[in-house]
Design a protein around this motif. Structure first.
Motif, PDB file in Angstrom:
ATOM      1  N   GLY A  65       0.782  -1.227   0.000  1.00  0.00           N
ATOM      2  CA  GLY A  65       0.000   0.000   0.000  1.00  0.00           C
ATOM      3  C   GLY A  65       0.812   1.274   0.000  1.00  0.00           C
ATOM      4  N   GLU A  66       2.143   1.175   0.137  1.00  0.00           N
ATOM      5  CA  GLU A  66       2.979   2.377   0.110  1.00  0.00           C
ATOM      6  C   GLU A  66       3.094   2.913  -1.317  1.00  0.00           C
ATOM      7  OE1 GLU A  66       4.522   4.353   2.262  1.00  0.00           O
ATOM      8  OE2 GLU A  66       3.769   3.289   4.016  1.00  0.00           O
ATOM      9  N   THR A  67       3.200   4.214  -1.451  1.00  0.00           N
ATOM     10  CA  THR A  67       3.339   4.857  -2.753  1.00  0.00           C
ATOM     11  C   THR A  67       4.592   5.729  -2.764  1.00  0.00           C
ATOM     12  OG1 THR A  67       1.937   6.697  -2.049  1.00  0.00           O
ATOM     13  CG2 THR A  67       0.863   4.861  -3.191  1.00  0.00           C
ATOM     14  N   LEU A  68       4.973   6.160  -3.951  1.00  0.00           N
ATOM     15  CA  LEU A  68       6.158   6.991  -4.111  1.00  0.00           C
ATOM     16  C   LEU A  68       5.972   8.334  -3.411  1.00  0.00           C
ATOM     17  CD1 LEU A  68       8.931   7.449  -5.574  1.00  0.00           C
ATOM     18  CD2 LEU A  68       7.601   8.449  -7.453  1.00  0.00           C
ATOM     19  N   LYS A  69       6.956   8.699  -2.606  1.00  0.00           N
ATOM     20  CA  LYS A  69       6.964  10.011  -1.958  1.00  0.00           C
ATOM     21  C   LYS A  69       8.054  10.852  -2.618  1.00  0.00           C
ATOM     22  CE  LYS A  69       5.378   8.276   2.529  1.00  0.00           C
ATOM     23  NZ  LYS A  69       5.202   6.875   2.054  1.00  0.00           N
ATOM     24  N   ASP A  93       5.792   4.415 -11.133  1.00  0.00           N
ATOM     25  CA  ASP A  93       5.394   5.795 -10.891  1.00  0.00           C
ATOM     26  C   ASP A  93       6.559   6.736 -11.211  1.00  0.00           C
ATOM     27  OD1 ASP A  93       4.217   8.141 -10.060  1.00  0.00           O
ATOM     28  OD2 ASP A  93       3.790   7.474  -8.023  1.00  0.00           O
ATOM     29  N   LEU A  94       7.744   6.423 -10.705  1.00  0.00           N
ATOM     30  CA  LEU A  94       8.918   7.258 -10.948  1.00  0.00           C
ATOM     31  C   LEU A  94       9.222   7.362 -12.437  1.00  0.00           C
ATOM     32  CD1 LEU A  94      11.342   8.877  -9.876  1.00  0.00           C
ATOM     33  CD2 LEU A  94      12.604   6.706  -9.750  1.00  0.00           C
ATOM     34  N   ARG A 120      13.420  -6.577 -12.635  1.00  0.00           N
ATOM     35  CA  ARG A 120      14.257  -6.498 -13.839  1.00  0.00           C
ATOM     36  C   ARG A 120      14.379  -5.047 -14.314  1.00  0.00           C
ATOM     37  NH1 ARG A 120      13.125  -6.859 -19.411  1.00  0.00           N
ATOM     38  NH2 ARG A 120      10.916  -6.754 -18.870  1.00  0.00           N
ATOM     39  N   LEU A 121      15.602  -4.536 -14.411  1.00  0.00           N
ATOM     40  CA  LEU A 121      15.797  -3.159 -14.844  1.00  0.00           C
ATOM     41  C   LEU A 121      15.301  -2.922 -16.268  1.00  0.00           C
ATOM     42  CD1 LEU A 121      19.318  -2.101 -13.493  1.00  0.00           C
ATOM     43  CD2 LEU A 121      17.108  -2.154 -12.325  1.00  0.00           C
ATOM     44  N   GLY A 122      15.431  -3.951 -17.116  1.00  0.00           N
ATOM     45  CA  GLY A 122      15.003  -3.805 -18.501  1.00  0.00           C
ATOM     46  C   GLY A 122      13.546  -3.421 -18.646  1.00  0.00           C
ATOM     47  N   GLU A 123      12.739  -3.768 -17.667  1.00  0.00           N
ATOM     48  CA  GLU A 123      11.312  -3.412 -17.691  1.00  0.00           C
ATOM     49  C   GLU A 123      11.130  -1.897 -17.793  1.00  0.00           C
ATOM     50  OE1 GLU A 123       7.557  -3.740 -14.533  1.00  0.00           O
ATOM     51  OE2 GLU A 123       9.262  -5.131 -14.395  1.00  0.00           O
ATOM     52  N   TYR A 124      11.981  -1.152 -17.090  1.00  0.00           N
ATOM     53  CA  TYR A 124      11.843   0.302 -17.049  1.00  0.00           C
ATOM     54  C   TYR A 124      12.466   0.950 -18.288  1.00  0.00           C
ATOM     55  CZ  TYR A 124      10.920  -1.553 -12.498  1.00  0.00           C
ATOM     56  OH  TYR A 124      10.423  -2.337 -11.479  1.00  0.00           O
TER      57      TYR A 124
END
Length: 353
Positions: A65-69, A93-94, A120-124
């Motif tokens: 449930g945590e989101t990017l701050k 989100d980032l 996996r970094l490739g996803e981003y």
């Protein structure tokens, strides 16, 4: 080996996450991330991670449930805190925010701390490439769970510290180079440990610094180590890992490696996204990439060689096969998933043997 379709595996994974306390968005994003990793042949970042994730949720270490701050933001930069939420969710989100910034200014940079394992970094890099953008992404282990010793050392000091470079274009999709700065990913050693199998020679050392194929040696007390990437020039792989450690742990406000580290918890991340329309131009970039690809693939081949591989080629071939035949999971990792299903009262889908 059990074999299951990607669709069935994703539904199963998503249900396990929902029953284990994840939100609908977390279950959707993370389950797709894990199954996509399996489809592409990166089983070390696939569904074998789920029992670990959900165990961390149960322990209260991974915060569902945590989101990017956003800790600090400029028109071109974001310094974020994941609050130890699901790494894939806060990274999505980032990345979406950085892609928008790069579209406005030509380039954006982001850092992230307190993120649980981001996968996996490739996803981003693929997210950026889908918008016609290039990217550079790297991660450390937030100071925890070192696995790699410097050349000549016999105790681990750094994580496997992956780095990824993605470019749009390509005849069959973007080029994504995604690799750990170590000889193998820690997750691949863990897969062998769970499966009760040996790792290939030349990847890990025992606690005395001697070569071994026993994956249990990596997790002993004292621990063994994973070799740096580079073979006879492994100092280059370790040097790259050392620089990644600082880019991620120091610039993010997170942590670099330190003495007496805790068990694995997550990642610090460093990201650069580049929009070519603000530089040499989108059309120029794609034309150059097309010409480069044709030139490189036209190289005369050695006897017995049928093709050369460019970044992303092995993953695309594996995905084509696994989409057709299903994803195979070793018995040990499948049993870990079915055990989790039993604990959460989730029906286990049928598989082929």
């Amino acid at each position: 080996m059990p074999v299951i379709s990607a669709e069935s595996l994703q539904k199963f994974t998503e249900t396990l996450m929902l029953k284990g306390g994840a939100t609908e968005e977390e279950a959707r994003i993370v389950s797709k991330s894990l199954v996509d990793a399996n489809l592409l042949g990166h089983d070390s970042h696939g569904v074998m991670r789920l029992p670990f994730y959900m165990g961390r949720v149960k322990e209260g270490i991974l915060k569902a449930g945590e989101t990017l701050k956003i800790l600090n933001e400029t028109p071109a930069a974001i310094n974020g805190d994941g609050g130890w939420g699901f790494g894939q969710t806060v990274m999505h989100d980032l990345m979406n925010r950085l892609i928008e910034k790069a579209g406005n200014l030509g380039v954006s940079v982001g850092t992230l701390k307190h993120a649980s394992h981001i996968g996996r970094l490739g996803e981003y890099a693929e997210m950026a490439a889908a918008k016609g953008m290039a990217s550079i992404i790297c991660a450390n282990t937030h100071g925890s769970a070192p696995r790699v010793a410097p050349v000549g050392g016999k105790r681990p000091r750094l994580g496997t510290n992956p780095i990824c470079i993605g470019m749009p274009g390509g005849e069959e999709g973007p080029f994504v180079l995604d690799f750990g700065t170590s000889a193998t990913a820690e997750g691949k050693v863990r897969i062998k440990k769970i499966a009760g199998e040996q790792v290939p020679p030349g990847l890990i050392l025992d606690p005395d610094g001697n070569p071994t194929t026993d994956p249990n040696m990596l997790y002993g007390d004292p621990p063994g180590t994973i070799l740096p990437m580079g073979g006879d020039q492994a100092y280059k792989g370790f040097g790259l890992s050392f620089m990644v450690e600082m880019l991620c742990g120091a610039l993010s406000g997170g942590q670099c490696a330190f003495p007496d580290p805790p068990p694995p918890k997550g990642n610090c991340v460093f990201v650069v996204v580049i929009d070519p329309t603000h530089l040499g131009g989108q059309n120029h970039l794609l034309n150059e990439i097309t010409n480069l690809e044709k030139y490189v693939r036209s190289v005369p081949l050695k006897d017995g060689v049928t093709e050369v591989f460019l970044p992303g080629d092995p993953e695309k071939k594996t995905a084509a096969t696994r989409n057709e035949t299903g994803i195979s999971l070793d018995k040990g990792n499948w049993e870990a998933l079915t055990k989790l299903a039993e604990e959460l009262d989730v029906p286990v889908p049928e598989v082929q043997d």
